[in-house]
Scaffold this active site. Structure first.
Site, PDB file in Angstrom:
ATOM      1  N   GLU A   1      -3.900  -0.250   8.352  1.00 16.73           N
ATOM      2  CA  GLU A   1      -2.159   0.198   8.779  1.00 16.73           C
ATOM      3  C   GLU A   1      -2.478  -0.177  10.430  1.00 16.73           C
ATOM      4  O   GLU A   1      -3.665  -0.741  10.613  1.00 16.73           O
ATOM      5  CB  GLU A   1      -2.301   1.455   8.838  1.00 16.73           C
ATOM      6  CG  GLU A   1      -2.017   2.476   7.482  1.00 16.73           C
ATOM      7  CD  GLU A   1      -1.459   4.110   7.724  1.00 16.73           C
ATOM      8  OE1 GLU A   1      -0.860   4.005   8.604  1.00 16.73           O
ATOM      9  OE2 GLU A   1      -1.609   4.201   7.198  1.00 16.73           O
TER      10      GLU A   1
ATOM     11  N   ARG B   1       0.378  -1.221   0.307  1.00 20.89           N
ATOM     12  CA  ARG B   1       0.131   0.156   0.348  1.00 20.89           C
ATOM     13  C   ARG B   1       1.212   1.309  -0.192  1.00 20.89           C
ATOM     14  O   ARG B   1       1.710   0.731   0.647  1.00 20.89           O
ATOM     15  CB  ARG B   1      -0.612  -0.526   1.290  1.00 20.89           C
ATOM     16  CG  ARG B   1      -1.383   0.908   1.346  1.00 20.89           C
ATOM     17  CD  ARG B   1      -2.193   1.640   2.198  1.00 20.89           C
ATOM     18  NE  ARG B   1      -3.466   2.295   2.059  1.00 20.89           N
ATOM     19  CZ  ARG B   1      -3.116   3.176   3.446  1.00 20.89           C
ATOM     20  NH1 ARG B   1      -2.544   3.030   4.544  1.00 20.89           N
ATOM     21  NH2 ARG B   1      -3.359   4.788   3.462  1.00 20.89           N
TER      22      ARG B   1
ATOM     23  N   TYR C   1      -4.539   1.357  15.128  1.00 21.83           N
ATOM     24  CA  TYR C   1      -3.069   1.582  16.120  1.00 21.83           C
ATOM     25  C   TYR C   1      -3.835   1.431  18.268  1.00 21.83           C
ATOM     26  O   TYR C   1      -2.556   1.153  18.523  1.00 21.83           O
ATOM     27  CB  TYR C   1      -2.729   2.237  16.151  1.00 21.83           C
ATOM     28  CG  TYR C   1      -1.837   3.223  14.959  1.00 21.83           C
ATOM     29  CD1 TYR C   1      -0.800   2.640  14.773  1.00 21.83           C
ATOM     30  CD2 TYR C   1      -2.645   3.642  14.430  1.00 21.83           C
ATOM     31  CE1 TYR C   1      -0.314   2.802  13.650  1.00 21.83           C
ATOM     32  CE2 TYR C   1      -1.987   3.766  12.958  1.00 21.83           C
ATOM     33  CZ  TYR C   1      -0.412   3.376  12.379  1.00 21.83           C
ATOM     34  OH  TYR C   1      -0.097   3.166  11.428  1.00 21.83           O
TER      35      TYR C   1
ATOM     36  N   HIS D   1      -2.622  11.004   1.279  1.00 23.85           N
ATOM     37  CA  HIS D   1      -1.807  10.982   1.965  1.00 23.85           C
ATOM     38  C   HIS D   1      -1.678  11.626   2.122  1.00 23.85           C
ATOM     39  O   HIS D   1      -0.246  12.140   2.741  1.00 23.85           O
ATOM     40  CB  HIS D   1      -1.085   9.581   2.281  1.00 23.85           C
ATOM     41  CG  HIS D   1      -1.048   8.563   3.388  1.00 23.85           C
ATOM     42  ND1 HIS D   1      -1.055   7.626   4.343  1.00 23.85           N
ATOM     43  CD2 HIS D   1      -0.452   9.266   4.770  1.00 23.85           C
ATOM     44  CE1 HIS D   1      -0.989   7.154   5.058  1.00 23.85           C
ATOM     45  NE2 HIS D   1      -0.889   8.394   5.364  1.00 23.85           N
TER      46      HIS D   1
ATOM     47  N   ASN E   1      -7.724   1.940  10.183  1.00 21.85           N
ATOM     48  CA  ASN E   1      -6.231   2.213  10.290  1.00 21.85           C
ATOM     49  C   ASN E   1      -5.697   1.764  12.305  1.00 21.85           C
ATOM     50  O   ASN E   1      -7.412   2.403  12.655  1.00 21.85           O
ATOM     51  CB  ASN E   1      -5.383   3.013  10.178  1.00 21.85           C
ATOM     52  CG  ASN E   1      -4.897   3.674   8.420  1.00 21.85           C
ATOM     53  OD1 ASN E   1      -5.433   1.579   7.550  1.00 21.85           O
ATOM     54  ND2 ASN E   1      -4.365   4.323   8.194  1.00 21.85           N
TER      55      ASN E   1
ATOM     56  N   GLU F   1      -7.302   8.856   6.042  1.00 20.06           N
ATOM     57  CA  GLU F   1      -7.248   9.115   7.883  1.00 20.06           C
ATOM     58  C   GLU F   1      -8.359  10.887   7.887  1.00 20.06           C
ATOM     59  O   GLU F   1      -6.798  11.661   7.806  1.00 20.06           O
ATOM     60  CB  GLU F   1      -6.277   8.798   8.595  1.00 20.06           C
ATOM     61  CG  GLU F   1      -5.296   7.981   8.889  1.00 20.06           C
ATOM     62  CD  GLU F   1      -4.254   7.598   9.748  1.00 20.06           C
ATOM     63  OE1 GLU F   1      -4.390   8.473  10.308  1.00 20.06           O
ATOM     64  OE2 GLU F   1      -3.708   6.167  10.169  1.00 20.06           O
TER      65      GLU F   1
HETATM   66  C1  PNW Z   1      -0.759   7.238  10.691  1.00 17.46           C
HETATM   67  N1  PNW Z   1      -2.848   9.770  16.584  1.00 17.46           N
HETATM   68  O1  PNW Z   1      -1.163   8.352  11.407  1.00 17.46           O
HETATM   69  C2  PNW Z   1      -0.871   6.942   9.610  1.00 17.46           C
HETATM   70  O2  PNW Z   1      -1.356   6.890   8.168  1.00 17.46           O
HETATM   71  C3  PNW Z   1       0.519   7.487   9.372  1.00 17.46           C
HETATM   72  O3  PNW Z   1       1.290   8.397   8.209  1.00 17.46           O
HETATM   73  C4  PNW Z   1       1.636   7.789  10.182  1.00 17.46           C
HETATM   74  O4  PNW Z   1       2.766   7.648   9.992  1.00 17.46           O
HETATM   75  C5  PNW Z   1       0.874   6.604  10.814  1.00 17.46           C
HETATM   76  O5  PNW Z   1      -0.363   6.512  11.627  1.00 17.46           O
HETATM   77  C6  PNW Z   1       1.944   5.836  12.345  1.00 17.46           C
HETATM   78  O6  PNW Z   1       2.061   7.940  12.909  1.00 17.46           O
HETATM   79  C7  PNW Z   1      -1.654   8.440  12.479  1.00 17.46           C
HETATM   80  O7  PNW Z   1      -2.756  10.335  17.016  1.00 17.46           O
HETATM   81  C8  PNW Z   1      -1.150   9.533  13.190  1.00 17.46           C
HETATM   82  O8  PNW Z   1      -4.326   8.628  17.051  1.00 17.46           O
HETATM   83  C9  PNW Z   1      -1.092   9.624  14.222  1.00 17.46           C
HETATM   84  C10 PNW Z   1      -2.730   9.344  15.607  1.00 17.46           C
HETATM   85  C11 PNW Z   1      -2.513   8.590  14.391  1.00 17.46           C
HETATM   86  C12 PNW Z   1      -2.290   7.760  13.500  1.00 17.46           C
END
Ligand code: PNW
Length: 492
Positions: A398, A119, A339, A163, A337, A209
Site C-alpha cells: 500500500e 490486491r 505511508y 484485513h 505498506n 497491518e
Molecule cells: C492502512 N496509521 O491503514 C490500511 O491498510 C487501509 O485499510 C487504510 O484505508 C489505509 O492505510 C489508509 O489509512 C492505516 O495511523 C491506518 O499510521 C492508520 C495508520 C496507518 C495505516
C-alpha cells in the site's frame, strides 16, 4: 539476525547503480518531434525495472457492502460501526462502495488504468460466518467470481486473508486476538481458502497491518473492537497476532497448489535517518529492527529482541520455542505498506544507539493527521527490509494519501496534492530499485474512495472519486497520472 545480504554486497550494488541513476536534465529548447521520447522510451533515470508489477488495493469491509448477503456473518467492524459515536457521522460499511454487486465495473476501472495486479481482501465472515465451524461456500463464491473476472481482464489477483473484519463470534467467544483460539481458527480458515482459490490466486498475504489493527483496535480503542488493553494482555494479543500469521503460513503451505507465493502486508514502522551519514543510517536500521520487534522482526528472526523482552519485563508475552518456529515460518515475499516514517538519529548515550526525532508541529501532512509526507519512507522501508532480513522479494502493498478532493465545475477532481505526493514517493521508490533493492511491485491505495475506518467516508484515498449516493466512480487527475506511469513503466 541473518545477514546473507552482506554489507559489502549491498554497498557494491548501491555504488554501481547510483552512477546510472544520475538524473538527466531535460533540454531547454523543445527538441524536434522525431527526437522526443515516446510513451515507452522514458529517460532511463526515471524507469522502473522490467516486469515491475503496478497494482491497486482495497479491502473487503471498506468497499464490499452487502453485509448480510449470501450468509455472511457479522464482523467486529459491523458491531463497532453500528455503535453510536465510534465512526465519524456514524457511518457504516453496510453499503460502502457496493463492490459486491459492482465488481465487474470496478475491474473495468482497473483495466482502464492498465494495472497488472489487484490486491483485495477476503472477508473471513463470508467464508466462515462464525469464524470457525461450518464453511459457507456461497460466501467464497463471491471471490471465485471476482478472481475469474480479474483473470479474464488480464489482472493478477493478490488476496489478503485478514484485513480487520474479524468474525464477531470469535470476539465474543475468545476475546478476538486476545485468545489463542482465534489464531488457530485463522490457520484453519487460511487452509480452506488455499484449497479453494490457489488454482488461480498465486499470491496470498496472511494479515494486513498488525501495527494498525492491534495498536489502534486493541490498544487505543479507536478501531474495532475498541479495546484499551495494556501490559501483558496487550503483549499477549500481539503475540497471538503473529502466531495466527505463522499458523496461516503453515496451513497455506499444506493446502495451496504448487507455485503459490505467501507473504504478509505489514505497515512496518520505518525509521529514516535524519540525514544520510553512516552513523545515522546504522541507527535507523537498528531502530527499524527494534520498533518492529513485536511484529515483522519476530516473524523474520524467530525471536523477540532482547531489548523488547527487557523493556516488557513481567509483561513480556508468554510463548514457547515452538510458537517462535511457527511465527517465523519462511515467507516467499515481504509486503510492506508505506505511508510515513519516523526520523531517528544516532545517539551513543542511548542503550539502543538511536533516538527518535519527533516531527515538529509544522511538518506537512495529509488530511489524515498521522500521514506526514515523508517520501524517504518508501526508499528506507524496503532497503531496511532487504538489509536486515535478506528479503529477496518485496512488494509495496500500500501507498497513497488522503486529500480534500472536491469535484470541479467540469465534474473532475484535480488532486494535484495527491499527484505530487505520489510522484515524490515513486521517485524515492525508483531510487531503491535502481540501487538493487528487490522491490517487485507497488499497490496504490486505493483504487477508489472507500470506508476509511473510524473516519467513515470523510477521508478520501482513491484514484477514483466515489459519489456514494449514486455509486458513480469518476477518475481523478491522479488516475491519469498513474495510467501514464504504468504505460511508461517510468515516472512522469
Ligand atoms: C492502512 N496509521 O491503514 C490500511 O491498510 C487501509 O485499510 C487504510 O484505508 C489505509 O492505510 C489508509 O489509512 C492505516 O495511523 C491506518 O499510521 C492508520 C495508520 C496507518 C495505516
Amino acid at each position: 539476525m541473518s545477514k546473507k545480504f552482506s554489507r559489502r554486497t549491498f554497498a557494491k550494488i548501491a555504488g554501481s547503480a547510483s552512477l546510472a541513476s544520475v538524473v538527466e536534465l531535460p533540454a531547454l529548447a523543445t527538441p524536434p518531434a522525431s527526437q522526443t521520447r515516446t510513451a515507452t522510451q522514458s529517460s532511463p533515470a526515471r524507469q522502473f525495472p522490467r516486469g515491475f508489477i503496478w497494482g491497486t488495493a482495497t479491502a473487503s469491509y471498506q468497499v464490499e457492502g452487502a453485509v448480510k448477503e449470501d450468509g455472511r456473518g457479522p464482523s467486529i467492524w459491523d458491531t463497532f460501526s453500528h455503535t453510536p459515536g465510534k465512526v465519524v457521522n456514524n457511518a457504516t460499511g453496510d453499503i460502502a462502495n457496493d463492490h459486491y454487486h459492482l465488481y465487474k465495473g470496478d475491474v473495468q476501472l482497473m483495466k482502464a488504468l492498465g494495472v497488472k495486479a489487484y490486491r483485495f481482501s477476503i472477508a473471513w465472515p463470508r467464508v466462515f460466518p462464525n469464524g470457525d465451524g461450518p464453511a459457507n461456500p456461497k460466501g467464497l463464491d463471491f471471490y471465485n467470481r471476482l478472481v475469474d473476472e480479474l483473470l479474464a481482464n488480464g489482472i493478477q489477483p493478490f488476496a489478503t486473508l485478514y484485513h480487520w473484519d474479524l468474525p464477531q463470534s470469535l470476539q465474543d467467544r475468545f476475546g478476538g486476538w486476545e485468545g489463542r483460539d482465534t489464531s488457530k481458527a485463522f490457520g484453519d480458515y487460511a487452509g480452506y481458502v488455499a484449497s479453494h482459490l490457489t488454482d488461480r490466486v498465486k499470491h496470498i498475504f496472511t494479515i494486513n497491518e498488525f501495527g494498525a489493527f492491534i495498536e489502534v483496535g486493541y490498544r487505543r480503542g479507536v478501531h474495532a473492537p475498541g479495546l484499551k488493553l495494556t501490559g501483558l494482555r496487550l503483549n499477549q494479543t500481539r503475540h497471538h497476532g503473529v502466531l495466527g500469521h505463522g499458523l496461516a503460513v503453515q496451513a497455506l503451505r499444506a493446502n495451496a497448489k504448487r507455485g503459490t507465493k505467501i507473504g504478509i502486508a505489514e505497515n512496518i514502522t520505518v525509521a529514516a535517518p535524519v540525514f544520510e551519514t553512516s552513523a545515522h543510517i546504522a541507527a535507523a536500521e537498528q531502530a527499524t529492527r527494534e520498533m518492529n520487534a513485536q511484529y515483522l522482526t519476530v516473524i523474520q528472526e524467530g525471536k523477540y529482541t532482547d531489548w523488547y523482552l527487557k523493556s516488557a519485563g513481567a509483561d513480556a508475552p508468554k510463548f514457547t520455542a515452538e510458537d517462535l518456529k511457527i511465527i517465523s515460518s519462511p515467507l516467499d515475499f515481504v509486503g510492506i505498506n508505506i505511508y510515513t516514517t519516523q526520523f531517528v538519529r544516532a545517539d551513543e548515550s542511548s542503550p539502543t544507539g538511536f533516538a527518535q526525532v519527533p516531527h515538529p508541529k509544522s511538518f506537512p501532512h495529509a488530511p489524515s493527521p498521522w500521514l506526514f509526507v515523508t517520501p524517504d519512507a518508501i526508499y528506507w522501508g524496503p532497503r531496511h527490509v532487504a538489509k536486515l532480513w535478506c528479503a529477496k522479494e518485496i512488494y509495496i502493498t500500500e501507498n497513497g494519501c488522503s486529500s480534500s478532493d472536491e469535484p470541479a465545475q467540469d465534474g473532475r477532481v484535480y488532486d494535484t496534492d495527491r499527484v505530487t505526493y505520489l510522484r515524490s514517493y515513486l521517485t524515492q521508490l525508483r531510487r531503491a530499485t535502481a540501487e538493487g533493492v528487490p522491490v517487485r511491485g507497488y499497490f496504490l491505495w486505493s483504487l477508489m474512495d472507500n470506508f476509511e475506518w473510524a473516519d467513515g467516508y470523510t477521508n478520501r484515498f482513491g484514484l477514483h472519486y466515489v459519489d456514494y449516493a449514486s455509486q458513480k466512480r469518476t477518475p481523478k487527475l491522479s488516475a491519469d497520472f498513474y495510467r501514464e506511469v504504468i504505460a511508461r513503466n517510468a515516472l512522469v
